[in-house]
Motif scaffolding. Structure first.
Motif, short mmCIF file in Angstrom:
data_model
loop_
_atom_site.label_atom_id
_atom_site.label_comp_id
_atom_site.label_asym_id
_atom_site.label_seq_id
_atom_site.Cartn_x
_atom_site.Cartn_y
_atom_site.Cartn_z
N PHE A 67 0.84 -1.20 0.00
CA PHE A 67 0.00 0.00 0.00
C PHE A 67 0.88 1.26 0.00
O PHE A 67 0.62 2.21 -0.74
CB PHE A 67 -0.91 0.02 1.23
CG PHE A 67 -2.19 -0.76 1.09
CD1 PHE A 67 -2.31 -1.81 0.20
CD2 PHE A 67 -3.30 -0.45 1.86
CE1 PHE A 67 -3.49 -2.53 0.07
CE2 PHE A 67 -4.50 -1.14 1.74
CZ PHE A 67 -4.59 -2.19 0.85
N GLU A 68 1.91 1.26 0.84
CA GLU A 68 2.81 2.42 0.91
C GLU A 68 3.50 2.66 -0.43
O GLU A 68 3.57 3.80 -0.92
CB GLU A 68 3.87 2.20 1.99
CG GLU A 68 3.35 2.14 3.41
CD GLU A 68 4.46 1.83 4.40
OE1 GLU A 68 5.60 1.55 3.97
OE2 GLU A 68 4.19 1.86 5.62
N ILE A 88 -7.43 -0.28 -4.23
CA ILE A 88 -8.79 -0.80 -4.31
C ILE A 88 -8.89 -1.99 -3.37
O ILE A 88 -8.12 -2.94 -3.48
CB ILE A 88 -9.12 -1.21 -5.76
CG1 ILE A 88 -8.96 0.00 -6.69
CG2 ILE A 88 -10.53 -1.79 -5.86
CD1 ILE A 88 -8.76 -0.36 -8.15
N PHE A 89 -9.86 -1.94 -2.46
CA PHE A 89 -9.93 -2.90 -1.36
C PHE A 89 -11.30 -3.57 -1.31
O PHE A 89 -12.32 -2.90 -1.13
CB PHE A 89 -9.64 -2.15 -0.06
CG PHE A 89 -9.76 -2.96 1.20
CD1 PHE A 89 -9.20 -4.22 1.31
CD2 PHE A 89 -10.42 -2.44 2.32
CE1 PHE A 89 -9.30 -4.95 2.48
CE2 PHE A 89 -10.52 -3.15 3.49
CZ PHE A 89 -9.96 -4.41 3.58
N ASP A 90 -11.31 -4.88 -1.49
CA ASP A 90 -12.51 -5.69 -1.27
C ASP A 90 -12.40 -6.25 0.15
O ASP A 90 -11.49 -7.03 0.44
CB ASP A 90 -12.56 -6.82 -2.30
CG ASP A 90 -13.84 -7.63 -2.24
OD1 ASP A 90 -14.50 -7.61 -1.18
OD2 ASP A 90 -14.17 -8.30 -3.23
N VAL A 117 -7.58 -4.55 12.00
CA VAL A 117 -6.72 -4.60 10.82
C VAL A 117 -7.47 -4.17 9.57
O VAL A 117 -6.97 -3.37 8.76
CB VAL A 117 -6.13 -6.02 10.63
CG1 VAL A 117 -5.39 -6.13 9.31
CG2 VAL A 117 -5.21 -6.36 11.79
N LEU A 118 -8.68 -4.68 9.38
CA LEU A 118 -9.45 -4.32 8.19
C LEU A 118 -9.83 -2.84 8.20
O LEU A 118 -9.90 -2.21 7.14
CB LEU A 118 -10.69 -5.20 8.09
CG LEU A 118 -10.42 -6.69 7.83
CD1 LEU A 118 -11.73 -7.48 7.84
CD2 LEU A 118 -9.70 -6.90 6.50
N SER A 119 -10.07 -2.29 9.37
CA SER A 119 -10.36 -0.86 9.46
C SER A 119 -9.14 -0.04 9.06
O SER A 119 -9.26 0.99 8.38
CB SER A 119 -10.81 -0.49 10.87
OG SER A 119 -12.05 -1.09 11.17
N ARG A 120 -7.96 -0.49 9.47
CA ARG A 120 -6.72 0.20 9.06
C ARG A 120 -6.57 0.15 7.55
O ARG A 120 -6.21 1.15 6.91
CB ARG A 120 -5.52 -0.46 9.73
CG ARG A 120 -5.34 -0.14 11.20
CD ARG A 120 -4.28 -1.04 11.83
NE ARG A 120 -3.03 -1.04 11.06
CZ ARG A 120 -2.13 -2.01 11.12
NH1 ARG A 120 -2.35 -3.09 11.88
NH2 ARG A 120 -1.02 -1.93 10.42
N ALA A 121 -6.83 -1.01 6.96
CA ALA A 121 -6.72 -1.14 5.51
C ALA A 121 -7.73 -0.26 4.80
O ALA A 121 -7.42 0.39 3.79
CB ALA A 121 -6.90 -2.60 5.10
N GLY A 122 -8.95 -0.21 5.33
CA GLY A 122 -9.98 0.62 4.73
C GLY A 122 -9.61 2.09 4.74
O GLY A 122 -9.85 2.82 3.76
N ALA A 123 -8.99 2.54 5.81
CA ALA A 123 -8.61 3.95 5.94
C ALA A 123 -7.53 4.34 4.94
O ALA A 123 -7.35 5.53 4.66
CB ALA A 123 -8.14 4.23 7.36
N LEU A 124 -6.82 3.36 4.40
CA LEU A 124 -5.74 3.63 3.44
C LEU A 124 -6.19 3.44 1.98
O LEU A 124 -5.38 3.64 1.07
CB LEU A 124 -4.57 2.68 3.71
CG LEU A 124 -3.86 2.85 5.06
CD1 LEU A 124 -2.90 1.70 5.30
CD2 LEU A 124 -3.13 4.19 5.11
N ALA A 142 -16.30 7.15 2.95
CA ALA A 142 -16.38 7.95 1.73
C ALA A 142 -16.13 9.43 2.02
O ALA A 142 -15.58 10.15 1.19
CB ALA A 142 -17.74 7.76 1.07
N ALA A 143 -16.53 9.87 3.20
CA ALA A 143 -16.36 11.28 3.56
C ALA A 143 -14.96 11.59 4.05
O ALA A 143 -14.48 12.73 3.91
CB ALA A 143 -17.38 11.65 4.64
N SER A 144 -14.28 10.58 4.62
CA SER A 144 -13.00 10.86 5.27
C SER A 144 -11.78 10.46 4.46
O SER A 144 -10.74 11.14 4.51
CB SER A 144 -12.95 10.14 6.62
OG SER A 144 -13.04 8.73 6.45
N SER A 145 -11.85 9.37 3.69
CA SER A 145 -10.62 8.88 3.05
C SER A 145 -10.83 8.31 1.65
O SER A 145 -10.08 8.63 0.73
CB SER A 145 -9.95 7.82 3.95
OG SER A 145 -10.85 6.77 4.26
N ALA A 146 -11.83 7.47 1.47
CA ALA A 146 -12.02 6.80 0.18
C ALA A 146 -12.77 7.68 -0.81
O ALA A 146 -13.68 8.42 -0.44
CB ALA A 146 -12.77 5.48 0.38
#
Length: 329
Positions: A162-163, A173-175, A192-199, A228-232
């Motif tokens: 990701f980095e 793109i994250f499923d 962990v999944l929340s961390r991935a979603g935020a990126l 959607a409002a904060s990162s994606a």
């Protein structure tokens, strides 16, 4: 990342896909229970490999990043990647006690049984050195499914990817693809999944998966909207037979599904992702892309297999021309 940059990367039609490839076995003929099986259909499986196969069928390029066991099952998967036209430059063979994943699932909806063997899975042995060896500038976007985060060293490797993708300007793109059996605990997976979603720049998941990330299924839609409002830039909140709600560019819209006579529940999410991204790569409008992804999902659940059932452009157009259309959202 702003939507125009996300779509620009997708528009290159060249995807780097991180995650597993495996072997699928399905009792034949369709409707047969595993316990009654005399013969099996064999096919390539694994969420990331399925997505890659779907993209290639639509004329995109896709390279897979994973590890397979250096044995007959691993070699089968390599041969299947070649047959589908998926670049396996970044697929590593490993020797040891790890094994390539195997899924045995029934081509039936009623009392459906899927048994997935992921004990000591080979794909979890993808490491940081593997992802650091990739030239990210060659690709337009990075895709992964949540299972890669369930164990080390794959988890750290994917966060490192990701980095590197971000440094190279690739949209991520994250499923969510939450599979409880892969994780040590639900609480750990949620973090962990929340961390991935935020990126991530695009996040796709169902109501249960977003609810899981939010800590309460009733809060799933709010979690999708929040991301959607904060990162994606784009978030697709799937609700099964109720269709989907997409949050993009400060707006939200609902879409329905294409009803079909399903013969199995598996493969729909992978096909949706491939259809969505392929449609966006062709410059189609967001709502049309989501609907085409939904149509791809319906096609796959109406046929045996997952990767073999993925439609190409001709099959999708034929389906859309013959189907009465999506349900009201």
């Amino acid at each position: 990342m702003i939507i125009s940059s996300i779509l620009e990367g997708i528009g290159k039609r060249d995807f780097l896909v991180i995650g597993r490839v495996g072997m699928d076995l399905s009792p034949t003929p369709p409707g047969t229970r595993t316990r009654d099986a005399q013969t099996m259909m064999v096919a390539m499986g694994g969420s990331s490999a399925n997505i890659a196969a779907g993209l290639v069928k639509f004329g995109c390029r896709a390279a897979l990043v994973t590890s397979v066991s250096d044995d007959a099952v691993g070699w089968y998967c390599e041969n299947q990647l070649d047959a589908y036209g998926i670049d396996r430059t970044h697929v590593k063979r490993i020797r040891g006690e790890e094994r390539t994943s195997l899924a045995v699932y029934e081509t039936r909806v009623e009392e459906h049984q899927s048994v997935i063997y992921r004990n000591n899975a080979a794909d979890f042995q993808m490491n940081v050195a593997d992802v650091e060896a990739i030239d990210y500038s060659r690709y337009g976007a990075l895709i992964t499914a949540g299972t890669v985060f369930a164990a080390e060293p794959s988890r750290s490797a994917t966060f490192r990817a990701f980095e590197l993708a971000r440094e190279a300007g690739l949209p991520i793109i994250f499923d969510i693809d939450y599979r409880p059996y892969s994780w040590p605990s639900a609480e750990f997976a949620e973090d962990v999944l929340s961390r991935a979603g935020a990126l991530s720049d695009i996040i796709v998941g169902n109501d249960e998966e977003f609810g899981f990330m939010a800590g309460n299924i009733a809060k799933g839609r709010d979690k999708a909207r929040e991301l959607a409002a904060s990162s994606a830039g784009i978030v697709v909140y799937k609700m099964g037979p109720k269709g989907a709600e997409t949050f993009a560019d400060g707006e939200a819209f609902r879409t329905g599904i294409y009803p079909v006579e399903a013969i199995k529940p598996t493969g729909a999410g992978d096909s949706f992702m491939a259809g969505l991204l392929a449609s966006l790569s062709e410059g189609r409008a967001m709502k049309e892309a989501v609907l085409r992804g939904s149509a791809c999902a319906s096609i796959v659940v109406s046929k045996p297999g997952c990767a073999p059932a993925m439609p190409d452009a001709e099959a999708l157009e034929a389906f859309l021309a013959s189907h009465p259309g999506p349900t009201e959202s």
